[in-house]
Design an enzyme around this catalytic site. Structure first.
Site: not given
Length: 189
Positions: A111-113, A115
């Site tokens: 997911c946003h991990g 980043w």
């Protein structure tokens, strides 16, 4: 069925993680007999979310300040919006993430991990996926972004969203079972 007996995995989180993206990999790893620590800059417990609603709190096993990549065989970074946004500006989180890459140990982010991976400067030349709205950030960090349920590149496992968790967890277990990946070219799964 792969068995991860004797393998130790760190799940790196801060408050605001997507609950399923921590709990499902945690369950999969424990089902395969891995030892798992929830590692966080937070004290006591971290707050999960189910999308935008508060979910469960999960106990922290190891303070990030006390964590050492040498004590683990792999790293998992769940998504959610707030969790990786906090971790990507935490120098200790970035340093431990880089240490896993430098040692060639499996790393998984969903997911946003990813980043966190972008800010840790470990994506140059890697093929990854993520939630689509951070695609440009990952490309700017040197990654090739693809829209697949799960991507594996030299021990780096990435996925897009909670709907991809079955594929993500399966590849996570497989990569940890295989072990180190230094210099080994992996294809998109």
């Amino acid at each position: 069925m792969s068995h991860l007996t004797g393998k130790r995995v760190a799940i790196l989180v801060a408050d605001g993680f997507e609950q399923s993206e921590l709990l499902e990999p945690l369950r999969a790893l424990r089902e395969h007999e891995a030892g798992v620590d929830v590692v966080s800059p937070e004290n006591g417990k971290v707050q999960g979310f189910e999308h935008f609603d508060k979910g469960e709190q999960v106990p922290v096993d190891v303070q990030l300040a006390d964590a050492d990549a040498a004590n683990y065989d792999a790293l998992v970074i769940p998504g959610g919006l707030f969790n990786p946004d906090k971790l990507r500006v935490d120098e200790k989180a970035l340093a431990i993430t880089r240490a896993f890459f430098e040692a060639g140990k499996p790393v998984a982010a969903i997911c946003h991990g990813p980043w966190v991976l972008a800010n840790a400067d470990v994506l140059e030349g890697r093929t990854v996926t993520s939630v689509p709205n951070i695609r440009r950030d990952l490309e700017n960090a040197g990654a090739k972004w693809v829209d697949e349920d799960v991507v594996v590149d030299q021990g780096l496992v990435t996925s897009r969203t909670p709907k991809d968790l079955p594929a993500f967890c399966a590849k996570l277990v497989e990569e940890i079972d295989e072990g180190r990946h230094r210099g080994q070219q992996r294809s998109v799964a």
